[in-house]
Design a protein around this motif. Structure first.
Motif, PDB file in Angstrom:
ATOM      1  N   UNK A  43       0.837  -1.201   0.000  1.00 49.67           N
ATOM      2  CA  UNK A  43       0.000   0.000   0.000  1.00 49.67           C
ATOM      3  C   UNK A  43       0.871   1.251   0.000  1.00 49.67           C
ATOM      4  N   UNK A  44       2.020   1.195   0.664  1.00 46.95           N
ATOM      5  CA  UNK A  44       2.949   2.319   0.674  1.00 46.95           C
ATOM      6  C   UNK A  44       3.475   2.681  -0.705  1.00 46.95           C
ATOM      7  N   UNK A  45       3.360   1.783  -1.665  1.00 42.15           N
ATOM      8  CA  UNK A  45       3.797   2.072  -3.032  1.00 42.15           C
ATOM      9  C   UNK A  45       2.812   2.956  -3.772  1.00 42.15           C
ATOM     10  N   UNK A  46       1.552   3.009  -3.294  1.00 37.42           N
ATOM     11  CA  UNK A  46       0.555   3.807  -4.027  1.00 37.42           C
ATOM     12  C   UNK A  46      -0.019   4.965  -3.226  1.00 37.42           C
ATOM     13  N   UNK A  47       0.245   5.014  -1.928  1.00 39.30           N
ATOM     14  CA  UNK A  47      -0.254   6.139  -1.134  1.00 39.30           C
ATOM     15  C   UNK A  47       0.625   6.330   0.101  1.00 39.30           C
ATOM     16  N   UNK A  48       0.690   7.562   0.561  1.00 38.77           N
ATOM     17  CA  UNK A  48       1.448   7.896   1.762  1.00 38.77           C
ATOM     18  C   UNK A  48       0.486   8.166   2.912  1.00 38.77           C
ATOM     19  N   UNK A  49       0.985   8.060   4.099  1.00 37.40           N
ATOM     20  CA  UNK A  49       0.251   8.536   5.265  1.00 37.40           C
ATOM     21  C   UNK A  49      -1.030   7.799   5.591  1.00 37.40           C
ATOM     22  N   UNK A 103     -11.546   3.189   4.009  1.00 41.45           N
ATOM     23  CA  UNK A 103     -11.108   1.904   4.558  1.00 41.45           C
ATOM     24  C   UNK A 103     -10.747   0.973   3.401  1.00 41.45           C
ATOM     25  N   UNK A 104      -9.594   0.332   3.519  1.00 43.77           N
ATOM     26  CA  UNK A 104      -9.158  -0.669   2.545  1.00 43.77           C
ATOM     27  C   UNK A 104      -9.023  -1.996   3.278  1.00 43.77           C
ATOM     28  N   UNK A 130      -4.909  -2.749  -9.367  1.00 45.09           N
ATOM     29  CA  UNK A 130      -6.369  -2.696  -9.259  1.00 45.09           C
ATOM     30  C   UNK A 130      -6.782  -1.784  -8.118  1.00 45.09           C
ATOM     31  N   UNK A 131      -6.100  -1.886  -6.990  1.00 48.44           N
ATOM     32  CA  UNK A 131      -6.438  -1.048  -5.833  1.00 48.44           C
ATOM     33  C   UNK A 131      -6.262   0.431  -6.152  1.00 48.44           C
ATOM     34  N   UNK A 132      -5.195   0.799  -6.857  1.00 56.81           N
ATOM     35  CA  UNK A 132      -4.984   2.205  -7.214  1.00 56.81           C
ATOM     36  C   UNK A 132      -6.158   2.743  -8.023  1.00 56.81           C
TER      37      UNK A 132
END
Length: 181
Positions: A15-21, A63-64, A175-177
């Motif tokens: 998840x850190x590859x597509x979003x921060x924080x 929420x993921x 897919x998540x992105x």
């Protein structure tokens, strides 16, 4: 704010590859209480149950939630309970193509929900008893659906894949992105 309904180091890294924080808050559900369904439906239901649990604690967040399972046909292969169980699973997958399914559930702050289920076909080499024993001795099978992780020593078992590599790791980030857009 984004909350990942997991404490999995692999999912956190991906998840850190597509979003921060983002925050993590592992779901507190009894997975054994859910009925066993066909693999794609089962991971979708587990992801939804995990997501709903965490969403109740974070009503204003995105929420993921995700759940990944390995399947040999309609037979689900969860995390092995011990080395003998890991040996049985790897032997069962040897020389065959199996599937990895990840169900994903995203709840936006406005209450809208998106779901996706991703499938990847994974083919193992025809493995000897000695190769299986060496792999199991390495203990990288612990806490891994289907008794292997493609991102570690399990890569040596894999002849080919057809589909999303990151799905086999545990979070199909492409897919998540798109779900998060």
């Amino acid at each position: 704010m984004i909350v990942l309904a997991s404490s999995s180091p692999r999912r956190i890294e991906l998840l850190g590859r597509i979003t921060d924080g983002f925050l993590t808050d592992a779901a507190q559900i009894d997975e054994r209480a859910l009925p066993i369904l066909k693999p794609a439906a089962y991971v979708a239901e587990l992801a939804a149950a995990k997501g709903a649990d965490v969403a109740a604690r974070h009503p204003e967040a995105t929420i993921i939630a995700a759940d990944t399972m390995v399947a040999d046909g309609d037979k689900l292969l969860g995390k092995p309970k011990d080395a003998a169980d890991a040996t049985r699973m790897i032997r069962e997958l040897s020389g065959k193509t199996h599937q990895t399914f990840t169900g994903m559930w995203v709840r936006e702050p406005d209450g809208s929900i998106k779901t996706e289920t991703v499938r990847t076909d994974v083919t193992f080499w025809d493995l000897s008893d000695a190769e299986i024993a060496d792999f199991v001795r390495g203990e990288s099978w612990r806490d891994k659906a289907g008794a292997y992780g493609i991102q570690d020593d399990g890569a040596l078992l894999v002849r080919s894949i057809n589909g999303d590599y990151y799905n086999v790791v545990g979070l199909p980030i492409s897919t998540l992105a798109r779900m998060l857009r």
